[in-house]
Design a protein around this motif. Structure first.
Motif, PDB file in Angstrom:
ATOM      1  N   VAL A 192       0.834  -1.204   0.000  1.00 56.29           N
ATOM      2  CA  VAL A 192       0.000   0.000   0.000  1.00 56.29           C
ATOM      3  C   VAL A 192       0.869   1.254   0.000  1.00 56.29           C
ATOM      4  CG1 VAL A 192      -1.666   1.326   1.358  1.00 56.29           C
ATOM      5  CG2 VAL A 192      -1.996  -1.122   1.016  1.00 56.29           C
ATOM      6  N   GLN A 193       1.927   1.239   0.781  1.00 58.73           N
ATOM      7  CA  GLN A 193       2.811   2.404   0.853  1.00 58.73           C
ATOM      8  C   GLN A 193       3.452   2.695  -0.506  1.00 58.73           C
ATOM      9  OE1 GLN A 193       6.007   1.944   3.696  1.00 58.73           O
ATOM     10  NE2 GLN A 193       5.918   4.107   4.202  1.00 58.73           N
ATOM     11  N   ALA A 194       3.939   1.664  -1.180  1.00 61.53           N
ATOM     12  CA  ALA A 194       4.562   1.855  -2.491  1.00 61.53           C
ATOM     13  C   ALA A 194       3.564   2.416  -3.490  1.00 61.53           C
ATOM     14  CB  ALA A 194       5.139   0.538  -2.998  1.00 61.53           C
ATOM     15  N   ILE A 195       2.332   1.945  -3.435  1.00 60.17           N
ATOM     16  CA  ILE A 195       1.290   2.427  -4.355  1.00 60.17           C
ATOM     17  C   ILE A 195       0.924   3.865  -4.041  1.00 60.17           C
ATOM     18  CG2 ILE A 195      -1.147   2.124  -4.977  1.00 60.17           C
ATOM     19  CD1 ILE A 195      -0.550  -0.969  -4.632  1.00 60.17           C
ATOM     20  N   GLU A 196       0.761   4.183  -2.777  1.00 57.32           N
ATOM     21  CA  GLU A 196       0.346   5.533  -2.396  1.00 57.32           C
ATOM     22  C   GLU A 196       1.446   6.574  -2.554  1.00 57.32           C
ATOM     23  OE1 GLU A 196      -1.419   5.030   1.493  1.00 57.32           O
ATOM     24  OE2 GLU A 196      -3.371   4.644   0.564  1.00 57.32           O
ATOM     25  N   GLU A 197       2.702   6.147  -2.616  1.00 55.38           N
ATOM     26  CA  GLU A 197       3.809   7.079  -2.814  1.00 55.38           C
ATOM     27  C   GLU A 197       3.957   7.521  -4.264  1.00 55.38           C
ATOM     28  OE1 GLU A 197       7.235   5.089  -1.244  1.00 55.38           O
ATOM     29  OE2 GLU A 197       6.780   5.682   0.818  1.00 55.38           O
ATOM     30  N   ALA A 198       3.278   6.856  -5.176  1.00 48.49           N
ATOM     31  CA  ALA A 198       3.380   7.211  -6.595  1.00 48.49           C
ATOM     32  C   ALA A 198       2.857   8.629  -6.807  1.00 48.49           C
ATOM     33  CB  ALA A 198       2.587   6.223  -7.440  1.00 48.49           C
ATOM     34  N   LYS A 199       3.623   9.415  -7.537  1.00 43.56           N
ATOM     35  CA  LYS A 199       3.240  10.805  -7.779  1.00 43.56           C
ATOM     36  C   LYS A 199       2.327  10.952  -8.998  1.00 43.56           C
ATOM     37  CE  LYS A 199       7.284  12.827  -5.588  1.00 43.56           C
ATOM     38  NZ  LYS A 199       8.044  11.669  -5.145  1.00 43.56           N
ATOM     39  N   LYS A 200       2.524  10.101  -9.987  1.00 45.70           N
ATOM     40  CA  LYS A 200       1.737  10.186 -11.219  1.00 45.70           C
ATOM     41  C   LYS A 200       0.730   9.048 -11.267  1.00 45.70           C
ATOM     42  CE  LYS A 200       5.474  12.130 -13.993  1.00 45.70           C
ATOM     43  NZ  LYS A 200       6.323  11.905 -15.169  1.00 45.70           N
ATOM     44  N   PRO A 201      -0.436   9.301 -11.849  1.00 46.47           N
ATOM     45  CA  PRO A 201      -1.440   8.232 -11.980  1.00 46.47           C
ATOM     46  C   PRO A 201      -0.911   7.017 -12.752  1.00 46.47           C
ATOM     47  CG  PRO A 201      -2.407  10.362 -12.519  1.00 46.47           C
ATOM     48  CD  PRO A 201      -0.934  10.583 -12.341  1.00 46.47           C
ATOM     49  N   THR A 223       2.154   5.900 -12.808  1.00 41.05           N
ATOM     50  CA  THR A 223       3.033   5.146 -11.915  1.00 41.05           C
ATOM     51  C   THR A 223       2.199   4.322 -10.948  1.00 41.05           C
ATOM     52  OG1 THR A 223       4.681   6.900 -12.075  1.00 41.05           O
ATOM     53  CG2 THR A 223       4.935   5.331 -10.258  1.00 41.05           C
ATOM     54  N   ARG A 224       1.169   4.930 -10.404  1.00 36.98           N
ATOM     55  CA  ARG A 224       0.286   4.236  -9.464  1.00 36.98           C
ATOM     56  C   ARG A 224      -0.357   3.022 -10.137  1.00 36.98           C
ATOM     57  NH1 ARG A 224      -2.560   6.125  -4.647  1.00 36.98           N
ATOM     58  NH2 ARG A 224      -4.376   4.812  -4.299  1.00 36.98           N
ATOM     59  N   ALA A 225      -0.857   3.213 -11.351  1.00 39.03           N
ATOM     60  CA  ALA A 225      -1.487   2.105 -12.082  1.00 39.03           C
ATOM     61  C   ALA A 225      -0.481   0.995 -12.358  1.00 39.03           C
ATOM     62  CB  ALA A 225      -2.097   2.619 -13.382  1.00 39.03           C
ATOM     63  N   ARG A 226       0.728   1.367 -12.723  1.00 36.53           N
ATOM     64  CA  ARG A 226       1.776   0.382 -12.997  1.00 36.53           C
ATOM     65  C   ARG A 226       2.121  -0.402 -11.728  1.00 36.53           C
ATOM     66  NH1 ARG A 226       5.172   3.634 -15.226  1.00 36.53           N
ATOM     67  NH2 ARG A 226       6.411   4.037 -13.370  1.00 36.53           N
ATOM     68  N   ARG A 227       2.211   0.289 -10.607  1.00 36.57           N
ATOM     69  CA  ARG A 227       2.536  -0.378  -9.346  1.00 36.57           C
ATOM     70  C   ARG A 227       1.414  -1.309  -8.906  1.00 36.57           C
ATOM     71  NH1 ARG A 227       5.661   4.346  -5.854  1.00 36.57           N
ATOM     72  NH2 ARG A 227       7.394   4.551  -7.325  1.00 36.57           N
ATOM     73  N   ILE A 228       0.182  -0.901  -9.124  1.00 40.60           N
ATOM     74  CA  ILE A 228      -0.943  -1.771  -8.790  1.00 40.60           C
ATOM     75  C   ILE A 228      -0.902  -3.026  -9.659  1.00 40.60           C
ATOM     76  CG2 ILE A 228      -3.462  -1.992  -8.956  1.00 40.60           C
ATOM     77  CD1 ILE A 228      -3.586   0.951  -7.982  1.00 40.60           C
ATOM     78  N   ALA A 229      -0.684  -2.841 -10.954  1.00 45.60           N
ATOM     79  CA  ALA A 229      -0.620  -3.990 -11.860  1.00 45.60           C
ATOM     80  C   ALA A 229       0.502  -4.948 -11.459  1.00 45.60           C
ATOM     81  CB  ALA A 229      -0.427  -3.521 -13.296  1.00 45.60           C
ATOM     82  N   LYS A 230       1.655  -4.399 -11.099  1.00 43.84           N
ATOM     83  CA  LYS A 230       2.782  -5.238 -10.711  1.00 43.84           C
ATOM     84  C   LYS A 230       2.501  -5.950  -9.394  1.00 43.84           C
ATOM     85  CE  LYS A 230       7.769  -5.333 -10.321  1.00 43.84           C
ATOM     86  NZ  LYS A 230       9.005  -4.568 -10.404  1.00 43.84           N
ATOM     87  N   ALA A 231       1.898  -5.245  -8.453  1.00 41.14           N
ATOM     88  CA  ALA A 231       1.572  -5.849  -7.161  1.00 41.14           C
ATOM     89  C   ALA A 231       0.598  -7.008  -7.342  1.00 41.14           C
ATOM     90  CB  ALA A 231       0.981  -4.795  -6.225  1.00 41.14           C
ATOM     91  N   ARG A 279       8.900 -11.571  -8.315  1.00 44.20           N
ATOM     92  CA  ARG A 279       9.398 -10.507  -7.445  1.00 44.20           C
ATOM     93  C   ARG A 279      10.922 -10.489  -7.445  1.00 44.20           C
ATOM     94  NH1 ARG A 279       7.149  -9.058  -1.560  1.00 44.20           N
ATOM     95  NH2 ARG A 279       7.955  -6.968  -1.597  1.00 44.20           N
ATOM     96  N   ASN A 280      11.500  -9.762  -8.372  1.00 45.03           N
ATOM     97  CA  ASN A 280      12.940  -9.639  -8.391  1.00 45.03           C
ATOM     98  C   ASN A 280      13.378  -8.308  -7.801  1.00 45.03           C
ATOM     99  OD1 ASN A 280      11.899  -8.232 -10.509  1.00 45.03           O
ATOM    100  ND2 ASN A 280      13.151  -9.206 -12.072  1.00 45.03           N
ATOM    101  N   LYS A 281      12.463  -7.373  -7.627  1.00 42.49           N
ATOM    102  CA  LYS A 281      12.754  -6.138  -6.913  1.00 42.49           C
ATOM    103  C   LYS A 281      11.438  -5.548  -6.427  1.00 42.49           C
ATOM    104  CE  LYS A 281      13.529  -3.988 -11.369  1.00 42.49           C
ATOM    105  NZ  LYS A 281      14.405  -3.233 -12.187  1.00 42.49           N
ATOM    106  N   PRO A 282      11.498  -4.770  -5.348  1.00 41.10           N
ATOM    107  CA  PRO A 282      10.265  -4.194  -4.803  1.00 41.10           C
ATOM    108  C   PRO A 282       9.521  -3.336  -5.828  1.00 41.10           C
ATOM    109  CG  PRO A 282      12.105  -3.904  -3.291  1.00 41.10           C
ATOM    110  CD  PRO A 282      12.658  -4.416  -4.572  1.00 41.10           C
ATOM    111  N   ILE A 283       8.205  -3.243  -5.691  1.00 44.22           N
ATOM    112  CA  ILE A 283       7.411  -2.559  -6.686  1.00 44.22           C
ATOM    113  C   ILE A 283       7.628  -1.059  -6.736  1.00 44.22           C
ATOM    114  CG2 ILE A 283       5.600  -4.280  -6.739  1.00 44.22           C
ATOM    115  CD1 ILE A 283       3.879  -2.343  -5.100  1.00 44.22           C
ATOM    116  N   GLY A 284       8.070  -0.449  -5.658  1.00 39.04           N
ATOM    117  CA  GLY A 284       8.225   0.998  -5.637  1.00 39.04           C
ATOM    118  C   GLY A 284       9.632   1.472  -5.914  1.00 39.04           C
TER     119      GLY A 284
END
Length: 75
Positions: free
Chosen positions: A38-47, A49-57, A68-73
């Protein structure tokens, strides 16, 4: 003591609802891991980026972290 709960943001909740495997994995995750997602998703500044992080999560949760080879954020 009540259990610690992390409520996913609405857009992540929708994505989890659309993917039963990811939702099942989310339900099993420890508090700290949920909080990190949730923190990584909410830290996204651009929509975008947020969508990409949600998709990856969701992808990571659906495959139980096998991609999972590296954290999503982080890059």
């Amino acid at each position: 003591d009540e259990p610690r709960v992390v409520k996913p943001p609405p857009d992540l909740a929708r994505a989890l609802k659309a993917n039963p495997a990811a939702k099942a994995r989310w339900e099993k995750l420890p508090y700290t891991h949920r909080k990190e997602y949730v923190q990584a998703i909410e830290e996204a500044k651009k929509p975008e980026t947020r969508a990409r992080r949600i998709a990856k999560a969701v992808e990571q949760m659906a495959t139980e972290g096998k991609v999972r080879n590296k954290p999503i954020g982080r890059r």
